[in-house]
Design a protein around this motif. Sequence first.
Motif, PDB file in Angstrom:
ATOM      1  N   ASP A 272       2.659   2.738  -2.025  1.00  0.00           N
ATOM      2  CA  ASP A 272       2.682   3.576  -3.234  1.00  0.00           C
ATOM      3  C   ASP A 272       1.824   4.823  -3.053  1.00  0.00           C
ATOM      4  O   ASP A 272       2.050   5.838  -3.727  1.00  0.00           O
ATOM      5  CB  ASP A 272       2.186   2.781  -4.449  1.00  0.00           C
ATOM      6  CG  ASP A 272       3.231   1.801  -4.956  1.00  0.00           C
ATOM      7  OD1 ASP A 272       4.396   1.887  -4.513  1.00  0.00           O
ATOM      8  OD2 ASP A 272       2.878   0.939  -5.783  1.00  0.00           O
ATOM      9  N   ARG A 273       0.871   4.760  -2.146  1.00  0.00           N
ATOM     10  CA  ARG A 273       0.008   5.920  -1.888  1.00  0.00           C
ATOM     11  C   ARG A 273       0.821   7.116  -1.406  1.00  0.00           C
ATOM     12  O   ARG A 273       0.463   8.271  -1.681  1.00  0.00           O
ATOM     13  CB  ARG A 273      -1.057   5.536  -0.848  1.00  0.00           C
ATOM     14  CG  ARG A 273      -1.985   6.671  -0.469  1.00  0.00           C
ATOM     15  CD  ARG A 273      -2.923   6.262   0.649  1.00  0.00           C
ATOM     16  NE  ARG A 273      -3.755   7.380   1.058  1.00  0.00           N
ATOM     17  CZ  ARG A 273      -5.050   7.490   0.810  1.00  0.00           C
ATOM     18  NH1 ARG A 273      -5.672   6.538   0.142  1.00  0.00           N
ATOM     19  NH2 ARG A 273      -5.724   8.539   1.222  1.00  0.00           N
TER      20      ARG A 273
ATOM     21  N   ASP B 112      -3.170   7.837   4.799  1.00  0.00           N
ATOM     22  CA  ASP B 112      -1.768   7.810   4.389  1.00  0.00           C
ATOM     23  C   ASP B 112      -0.896   7.161   5.456  1.00  0.00           C
ATOM     24  O   ASP B 112       0.035   6.408   5.150  1.00  0.00           O
ATOM     25  CB  ASP B 112      -1.271   9.227   4.100  1.00  0.00           C
ATOM     26  CG  ASP B 112      -1.599   9.681   2.685  1.00  0.00           C
ATOM     27  OD1 ASP B 112      -2.252   8.909   1.959  1.00  0.00           O
ATOM     28  OD2 ASP B 112      -1.202  10.800   2.320  1.00  0.00           O
TER      29      ASP B 112
ATOM     30  N   ALA C   5      -1.418   3.486   5.210  1.00  0.00           N
ATOM     31  CA  ALA C   5      -0.810   2.945   3.993  1.00  0.00           C
ATOM     32  C   ALA C   5       0.698   2.807   4.137  1.00  0.00           C
ATOM     33  O   ALA C   5       1.311   1.903   3.557  1.00  0.00           O
ATOM     34  CB  ALA C   5      -1.146   3.838   2.801  1.00  0.00           C
TER      35      ALA C   5
ATOM     36  N   THR D  90       0.798  -1.229   0.000  1.00  0.00           N
ATOM     37  CA  THR D  90       0.000   0.000   0.000  1.00  0.00           C
ATOM     38  C   THR D  90       0.830   1.277   0.000  1.00  0.00           C
ATOM     39  O   THR D  90       0.272   2.368  -0.167  1.00  0.00           O
ATOM     40  CB  THR D  90      -0.917   0.025   1.241  1.00  0.00           C
ATOM     41  OG1 THR D  90      -0.114  -0.070   2.431  1.00  0.00           O
ATOM     42  CG2 THR D  90      -1.904  -1.144   1.215  1.00  0.00           C
TER      43      THR D  90
END
Length: 295
Positions: free
Chosen positions: A25-26, A210, A213, A23
């Motif tokens: 990459d967020r 975020d 993530a 995750t």
Amino acid sequence: MSSPVEIFDRRLVRRRRDRAAATQDRVAPILSEAADRLLDRLDDTTRRFSRALEIGGRGHVAPRLAARGVPFVVSADLSPALARAAGPHPVASDEEWLPFAEGAFDLVVACLSLHWVNDLPGALVQIRRALAPDGLFLAALPGLPTLGELRAALGQAESELRDGLAPRVSPFPDLRDGAGLLQRAGFALPVADAEDIPLLYRDPFALLADLRAAGEGNAVLARDRRTPPRALFPLAAARLPRGEEGIPATLRLVMLTGWAPGPDQPRAARPGSATARLADALGTVEHGTGEAPGA
């Protein structure tokens, strides 16, 4: 020697970092910016490095080191999943128990990982031992006042809903502690400075998303393990400061730079060994202690 105080749940940190491999990459733009700012410090030296260890770089540090001409880079991470994705030479290892021989590397880079270490002074000692003489250490850690806006909003919201507060945001080091920690670990020429990465969110819950993530959720051992009140996060979101363009958040990077002691490094002169007076260099008149200027 007494054991270090345990602040963080390291098993939970590892599990969250494992999940973050799918995750993160967020938050890739933030990770890339942090890596670029840290590695810009390599431009301040003419030294060339051949054997580097990068810790916790999440795939953003190893390629940048290779692009700068470092031929061999080992990528270490508490999370096996993040280590595998970081570079061609992955090692799953705990920052608190580094499995590397003394003097194995001439460069160590730790980007956004050491803030989850219980024994930071001990980890720095191990990093210094893994460096060859005159090897360079660079680190970026979130420092105060990172997430200060969120910390204050959660505290205000929880005080309205419950008696007392639970730690919901990780404690961060202060810039003033940086150089002292390096010196204590045996590094030469220690330097600590800070850089801010300003962030802006249109949706207050995007900040929390975020953090999840990136695997940066609350891992403090003293955290409240009860289910949070349903109103806690909406109430905290309403307490966040909001500007015309959105909700600001601050990521302060505490940058650490230190060298493993080496025979050719510059050293401070012995007190009293100067051959010229400072007053002569400045073109002024030297006065004795307690003597008034112009007397």
